[in-house]
Design a protein around this motif. Structure first.
Motif, PDB file in Angstrom:
ATOM      1  N   ILE A   1      29.021  23.371  59.550  1.00 27.50           N
ATOM      2  CA  ILE A   1      27.697  23.438  60.164  1.00 27.50           C
ATOM      3  C   ILE A   1      27.353  22.054  60.721  1.00 27.50           C
ATOM      4  O   ILE A   1      27.641  21.033  60.081  1.00 27.50           O
ATOM      5  N   ARG A   2      26.744  22.030  61.933  1.00 33.24           N
ATOM      6  CA  ARG A   2      26.349  20.747  62.515  1.00 33.24           C
ATOM      7  C   ARG A   2      25.117  20.208  61.784  1.00 33.24           C
ATOM      8  O   ARG A   2      24.166  20.934  61.516  1.00 33.24           O
ATOM      9  N   ASN A   3      25.197  18.916  61.486  1.00 34.42           N
ATOM     10  CA  ASN A   3      24.064  18.219  60.873  1.00 34.42           C
ATOM     11  C   ASN A   3      23.920  16.917  61.668  1.00 34.42           C
ATOM     12  O   ASN A   3      24.519  15.899  61.318  1.00 34.42           O
ATOM     13  N   GLY A   4      23.167  16.983  62.784  1.00 30.99           N
ATOM     14  CA  GLY A   4      23.159  15.858  63.713  1.00 30.99           C
ATOM     15  C   GLY A   4      24.550  15.721  64.310  1.00 30.99           C
ATOM     16  O   GLY A   4      25.147  16.701  64.770  1.00 30.99           O
ATOM     17  N   ALA A   5      25.126  14.518  64.226  1.00 28.31           N
ATOM     18  CA  ALA A   5      26.470  14.304  64.762  1.00 28.31           C
ATOM     19  C   ALA A   5      27.551  14.715  63.768  1.00 28.31           C
ATOM     20  O   ALA A   5      28.728  14.768  64.121  1.00 28.31           O
ATOM     21  N   ALA A   6      27.147  14.988  62.531  1.00 35.09           N
ATOM     22  CA  ALA A   6      28.125  15.312  61.492  1.00 35.09           C
ATOM     23  C   ALA A   6      28.385  16.823  61.453  1.00 35.09           C
ATOM     24  O   ALA A   6      27.594  17.624  61.937  1.00 35.09           O
ATOM     25  N   VAL A   7      29.527  17.191  60.845  1.00 31.60           N
ATOM     26  CA  VAL A   7      29.853  18.596  60.600  1.00 31.60           C
ATOM     27  C   VAL A   7      30.189  18.741  59.121  1.00 31.60           C
ATOM     28  O   VAL A   7      31.135  18.118  58.630  1.00 31.60           O
ATOM     29  N   LEU A   8      29.372  19.524  58.418  1.00 32.04           N
ATOM     30  CA  LEU A   8      29.557  19.700  56.978  1.00 32.04           C
ATOM     31  C   LEU A   8      30.445  20.909  56.703  1.00 32.04           C
ATOM     32  O   LEU A   8      30.216  21.991  57.236  1.00 32.04           O
TER      33      LEU A   8
ATOM     34  N   GLY B   1      37.812  17.963  62.708  1.00 33.05           N
ATOM     35  CA  GLY B   1      36.488  18.294  63.226  1.00 33.05           C
ATOM     36  C   GLY B   1      35.390  18.169  62.194  1.00 33.05           C
ATOM     37  O   GLY B   1      34.206  18.231  62.543  1.00 33.05           O
ATOM     38  N   ALA B   2      35.755  18.002  60.915  1.00 33.88           N
ATOM     39  CA  ALA B   2      34.745  17.900  59.853  1.00 33.88           C
ATOM     40  C   ALA B   2      34.424  16.438  59.570  1.00 33.88           C
ATOM     41  O   ALA B   2      35.242  15.549  59.827  1.00 33.88           O
ATOM     42  N   SER B   3      33.222  16.208  59.014  1.00 32.68           N
ATOM     43  CA  SER B   3      32.807  14.839  58.680  1.00 32.68           C
ATOM     44  C   SER B   3      32.981  14.535  57.201  1.00 32.68           C
ATOM     45  O   SER B   3      32.790  13.405  56.778  1.00 32.68           O
ATOM     46  N   CYS B   4      33.256  15.570  56.400  1.00 33.80           N
ATOM     47  CA  CYS B   4      33.374  15.360  54.955  1.00 33.80           C
ATOM     48  C   CYS B   4      34.563  16.170  54.464  1.00 33.80           C
ATOM     49  O   CYS B   4      34.982  17.130  55.113  1.00 33.80           O
ATOM     50  N   PRO B   5      35.136  15.766  53.338  1.00 34.51           N
ATOM     51  CA  PRO B   5      36.316  16.472  52.857  1.00 34.51           C
ATOM     52  C   PRO B   5      35.954  17.747  52.100  1.00 34.51           C
ATOM     53  O   PRO B   5      34.869  17.875  51.544  1.00 34.51           O
TER      54      PRO B   5
END
Ligand SMILES: [Zn+2]
Length: 329
Positions: free
Chosen positions: A36-43, A98-102
Motif C-alpha cells: 500500500i502507498r504511504n506517501g512515497a513509501a510502499v508498505l 518496489g517495497a520500502s520495508c522488509p
C-alpha cells in the motif's frame, strides 16, 4: 518450592480481514503480492494505517515483487511443528522489489552458507492457494517464482475471513495439600480437612483454609473421607467438533456428596453409568485404578483425580431427598 502446572487453552475463531488485508490475501491466492502507498513509501504487507502516525491510508494498493532481496536473516537448524518448513531454513527480512520495508518470511536455501545479506530470492507458491500468507510456502534463491505441485487456479472469490487458532498458556501453582490428596488416591483413599473451629470437613485437595473461620488447615487437619456417596447433580456434555476434541459420544460429569460429610466432589467422571440412566440420588462408590498402576499426574476440572478414575453405581436404592440438588459445593 512451589510446583506449577502449565495449561494451554486453544480455540478457533474467524476474523474479518477488512478491505486492505482482504485484498492482500485475495491477491496471494492469485500469486500476486500487494503493498500500500504511504506517501512515497510502499508498505508490505499493506496496512490500513500509517504505522508511524496512525493516520488512515487511502486504499492505494500496488503490486510488488515477487522477487526481493534478503536484508537480514537467522538460521533455524531444528524446525518445530510451528515452523513453516519441516527442514532447516532461514527466517529472513526480504525487501520485495518496489517495497520500502522488509517482509518476514522463510527462505529455503539448503544451508546457512547459502544465505547472505543481498541474496536475491523469489516466492515458491503453494499449488493450491486459499488466500493466506502461507500461500507463499517460502522464498527460494533466484529471480524466478516457482509453484510447488500442480498449479490450481484461484476461484477469484474475494477473501474476507480468516480462520485463526487462539492459544493461551498459563501456569497454576499446585498446593502441597493437592499433591497429598493425589498421593492418597494411589492408596485408594480420599482425604479431607476438618476445621478445628467449626468442624466442617472440606475435600483435601481444594483449599488450605476454612472459608467460614479463616483458619488455615494444614496436614494436622487431615482426615480420611469415605469413598461412597450420593449423586447430587450432573451434566451431560454433547461433544461438538472442534480441534482437539476426541470425544464423539455424549458423556457425563457428576457431583458426588460423600457419606457422613458435607463434601461434594464436583465434575466427576462416571464408570458403568450410561448417560440416559443418570439421575439425582443414585448411590455411587469410587472406581479406583489398581494400586501401583501408572496414573496420569494431570488433574483438573472433569479429569480423574490421581487414581480416582470416577464413580460407579453401588447398587443400593436411590436416596430420595429433594434437598440433594441444592448440594452444589
Ligand atoms: Zn471452620
Amino acid at each position: 518450592m512451589t510446583r506449577f502446572v502449565e495449561s494451554t487453552i486453544t480455540f478457533p475463531y474467524k476474523r474479518s480481514l477488512g478491505p486492505v488485508t482482504g485484498a492482500f490475501m485475495t491477491a496471494l491466492a492469485e500469486k500476486r503480492i500487494l503493498g500500500i502507498r504511504n506517501g512515497a513509501a510502499v508498505l508490505v504487507p499493506p496496512m490500513e494505517w500509517d504505522p508511524a502516525s496512525g493516520a488512515e491510508l487511502a486504499a492505494d494498493l500496488v503490486e510488488v515483487g515477487p522477487a526481493g532481496t534478503v536484508e537480514s536473516w537467522t538460521w533455524v537448524p531444528v524446525p518445530t511443528e510451528q515452523h513453516p518448513l519441516e527442514k532447516p531454513f532461514a527466517f529472513a527480512f526480504i525487501r520485495l522489489d518496489g517495497a520500502s520495508c522488509p517482509l518476514l518470511h522463510a527462505v529455503d536455501a539448503g544451508s546457512p552458507a547459502a544465505v547472505f545479506e543481498g541474496l536475491r530470492v523469489a516466492p515458491r507458491w503453494r499449488g493450491r492457494r486459499v488466500g493466506h500468507i502461507t500461500d507463499i510456502q517460502c522464498f527460494v534463491p533466484g529471480e524466478t517464482s516457482e509453484v510447488d505441485g500442480p498449479d490450481v487456479e484461484s476461484t477469484g472469490q474475494p477473501v474476507e475471513l480468516m480462520d485463526y487458532t487462539a492459544s493461551v498458556t498459563y501456569s497454576t501453582p499446585v498446593l502441597a495439600m493437592a499433591d497429598r490428596a493425589v498421593a492418597a488416591t494411589r492408596e485408594q483413599r480420599l482425604t479431607g480437612l476438618r476445621c478445628p473451629a467449626c468442624e466442617r470437613v472440606y475435600f483435601g485437595g481444594d483449599r488450605p483454609y476454612c472459608p467460614v473461620d479463616a483458619v488455615e488447615l494444614g496436614p494436622d487437619a487431615e482426615i480420611d473421607l469415605p469413598s461412597t456417596g450420593t449423586l447430587t447433580n450432573f451434566i451431560v456434555v454433547e461433544p461438538v467438533r472442534y480441534p482437539g476434541q476426541t470425544a464423539t459420544e455424549p458423556f457425563a460429569r457428576v457431583f458426588v456428596l460423600l457419606d457422613d460429610s458435607d463434601v461434594v466432589l464436583t465434575y466427576q467422571p462416571v464408570i458403568d453409568l450410561p448417560v440416559d440412566e443418570i439421575r439425582v440420588g443414585i448411590r455411587v462408590t469410587a472406581g479406583w485404578a489398581p494400586i501401583d498402576a501408572p496414573v496420569d499426574n494431570v488433574s483438573g476440572i472433569g479429569r480423574p483425580l490421581g487414581s480416582l478414575l470416577g464413580w460407579t453405581p453401588s447398587g443400593e436404592p436411590d436416596v430420595n431427598d429433594p434437598d440433594l440438588v441444592n448440594r452444589i459445593y
